[in-house]
Design an enzyme around this catalytic site. Structure first.
Site, PDB file in Angstrom:
ATOM      1  N   ARG A 156       0.644   4.676  -0.976  1.00 43.17           N
ATOM      2  CA  ARG A 156       1.768   5.575  -0.664  1.00 43.17           C
ATOM      3  C   ARG A 156       1.425   6.546   0.463  1.00 43.17           C
ATOM      4  NH1 ARG A 156       2.355   7.445  -6.469  1.00 43.17           N
ATOM      5  NH2 ARG A 156       0.884   5.820  -7.054  1.00 43.17           N
TER       6      ARG A 156
ATOM      7  N   GLU B 261      -6.093   9.556 -12.157  1.00 43.60           N
ATOM      8  CA  GLU B 261      -5.447   9.924 -13.419  1.00 43.60           C
ATOM      9  C   GLU B 261      -5.386   8.743 -14.378  1.00 43.60           C
ATOM     10  OE1 GLU B 261      -1.373  11.323 -13.212  1.00 43.60           O
ATOM     11  OE2 GLU B 261      -1.458  12.143 -15.245  1.00 43.60           O
TER      12      GLU B 261
HETATM   13  O1  LIG Z   1      -5.396  12.665  -7.797  1.00 46.65           O
HETATM   14  P1  LIG Z   1      -5.643  11.323  -8.414  1.00 46.65           P
HETATM   15  O2  LIG Z   1      -5.809  11.396  -9.904  1.00 46.65           O
HETATM   16  O3  LIG Z   1      -6.771  10.600  -7.744  1.00 46.65           O
HETATM   17  O4  LIG Z   1      -4.337  10.458  -8.208  1.00 46.65           O
HETATM   18  C1  LIG Z   1      -3.584  10.454  -7.021  1.00 46.65           C
HETATM   19  C2  LIG Z   1      -3.552   9.090  -6.393  1.00 46.65           C
HETATM   20  O5  LIG Z   1      -2.952   8.145  -7.289  1.00 46.65           O
HETATM   21  C3  LIG Z   1      -1.918   7.447  -6.609  1.00 46.65           C
HETATM   22  O6  LIG Z   1      -2.394   6.313  -5.954  1.00 46.65           O
HETATM   23  P2  LIG Z   1      -2.711   4.918  -6.669  1.00 46.65           P
HETATM   24  O7  LIG Z   1      -4.200   4.763  -6.762  1.00 46.65           O
HETATM   25  O8  LIG Z   1      -1.921   4.785  -7.932  1.00 46.65           O
HETATM   26  O9  LIG Z   1      -2.286   3.855  -5.574  1.00 46.65           O
HETATM   27  P3  LIG Z   1      -0.907   3.389  -4.894  1.00 46.65           P
HETATM   28  O10 LIG Z   1      -0.549   4.443  -3.875  1.00 46.65           O
HETATM   29  O11 LIG Z   1      -1.346   2.117  -4.263  1.00 46.65           O
HETATM   30  O12 LIG Z   1       0.149   3.230  -5.943  1.00 46.65           O
HETATM   31  C4  LIG Z   1      -1.422   8.458  -5.594  1.00 46.65           C
HETATM   32  O13 LIG Z   1      -0.710   7.833  -4.537  1.00 46.65           O
HETATM   33  C5  LIG Z   1      -2.691   9.108  -5.144  1.00 46.65           C
HETATM   34  O14 LIG Z   1      -3.337   8.380  -4.109  1.00 46.65           O
HETATM   35  N1  LIG Z   2       1.552  11.117 -12.329  1.00 49.62           N
HETATM   36  C1  LIG Z   2       1.442  10.461 -11.168  1.00 49.62           C
HETATM   37  N2  LIG Z   2       2.567  10.078 -10.483  1.00 49.62           N
HETATM   38  C2  LIG Z   2       2.454   9.416  -9.312  1.00 49.62           C
HETATM   39  N3  LIG Z   2       1.300   9.086  -8.766  1.00 49.62           N
HETATM   40  C3  LIG Z   2       0.185   9.440  -9.396  1.00 49.62           C
HETATM   41  N4  LIG Z   2      -1.113   9.256  -9.108  1.00 49.62           N
HETATM   42  C4  LIG Z   2      -1.857   9.778 -10.093  1.00 49.62           C
HETATM   43  N5  LIG Z   2      -1.089  10.323 -11.031  1.00 49.62           N
HETATM   44  C5  LIG Z   2       0.200  10.118 -10.626  1.00 49.62           C
END
Ligand SMILES: O=P(O)(O)OC[C@H]1O[C@H](OP(=O)(O)OP(=O)(O)O)[C@H](O)[C@@H]1O
Ligand SMILES: Nc1ncnc2[nH]cnc12
Length: 179
Positions: free
Chosen positions: A63, A100
């Site tokens: 994202r 998370e």
């Molecule tokens: O602060 P954190 O606990 O590390 O979480 C935040 C991260 O989690 C999500 O990415 P995700 O790894 O789900 O990947 P995506 O963007 O490919 O869905 C979001 O876009 C952040 O990069």
């Molecule tokens: N609660 C949440 N919603 C969207 N992206 C995330 N990445 C980690 N935690 C998330």
């Protein structure tokens, strides 16, 4: 709350128990589908990039790519993708981390970040801060400086800001919305 914050917040959808029970997922797809909101977001990210003197934007897969790439074009700086492990063809630096809902490993092309770069990290959500922290470690290992981190939304109850503080080394963490 300012008009832009209200606009952005109104376009983020809460999805309970995704991708696992207990997680309130912040879904930005309604915002991306609204050209006025997406343009306002892109302008705000670009303005912060310029204001903090960044020379490159790092976007965090996936994202962070969607938000960071148009902001880089608007700000007139290069865009560097930080990808999940195994996706980049050249020589990489890698960093493992927890987020998370799980754990992962991210990589950057070693040649994309060099001494003298000032890098702004852009992502949609700051949750536990694990992903952003790992990206800062990659940037510093490459010899580049951190201009800051900008996220669309900070989930303050998960204390990512506190976790990120040592890796920021005094650089700013900007959240357009905090919940
Ligand atoms: O602060 P954190 O606990 O590390 O979480 C935040 C991260 O989690 C999500 O990415 P995700 O790894 O789900 O990947 P995506 O963007 O490919 O869905 C979001 O876009 C952040 O990069
Ligand atoms: N609660 C949440 N919603 C969207 N992206 C995330 N990445 C980690 N935690 C998330």
């Amino acid at each position: 709350m300012t008009d832009i914050k209200e606009l952005l917040l109104s376009r983020i959808r809460d999805v309970a128990d995704y991708p696992e029970p207990g997680v309130m997922f912040k879904d930005i797809t309604p915002l991306l589908a609204d050209p006025a909101a997406f343009t306002a977001l892109t302008d705000a990210l670009a303005e912060l990039t310029v204001r903090h003197g960044a020379t490159k934007i790092v976007g965090l897969e996936a994202r962070g790519f969607i938000l960071g790439a148009p902001a880089a074009v608007r700000a007139g700086v290069g865009f560097i993708p930080v990808r999940k492990a195994g996706k980049l063809p050249g020589a990489t630096l890698s960093q493992a981390y927890d987020l998370e809902y799980g754990s992962a490993e991210i990589e950057v092309h070693a040649e994309d970040l060099v001494v003298g770069d000032r890098v702004m990290v852009i992502d949609d959500v700051l949750a536990t801060g694990g992903t952003a922290e790992a990206s800062l470690q990659l940037i510093r290992r490459a010899g580049a400086d951190v201009a800051g981190v900008v996220v669309l939304m900070e989930l303050a109850f998960l204390a990512g800001r506190q976790r990120l503080e040592p890796a920021l080394g005094g650089a700013p963490l900007e959240a357009l919305i905090t919940v």
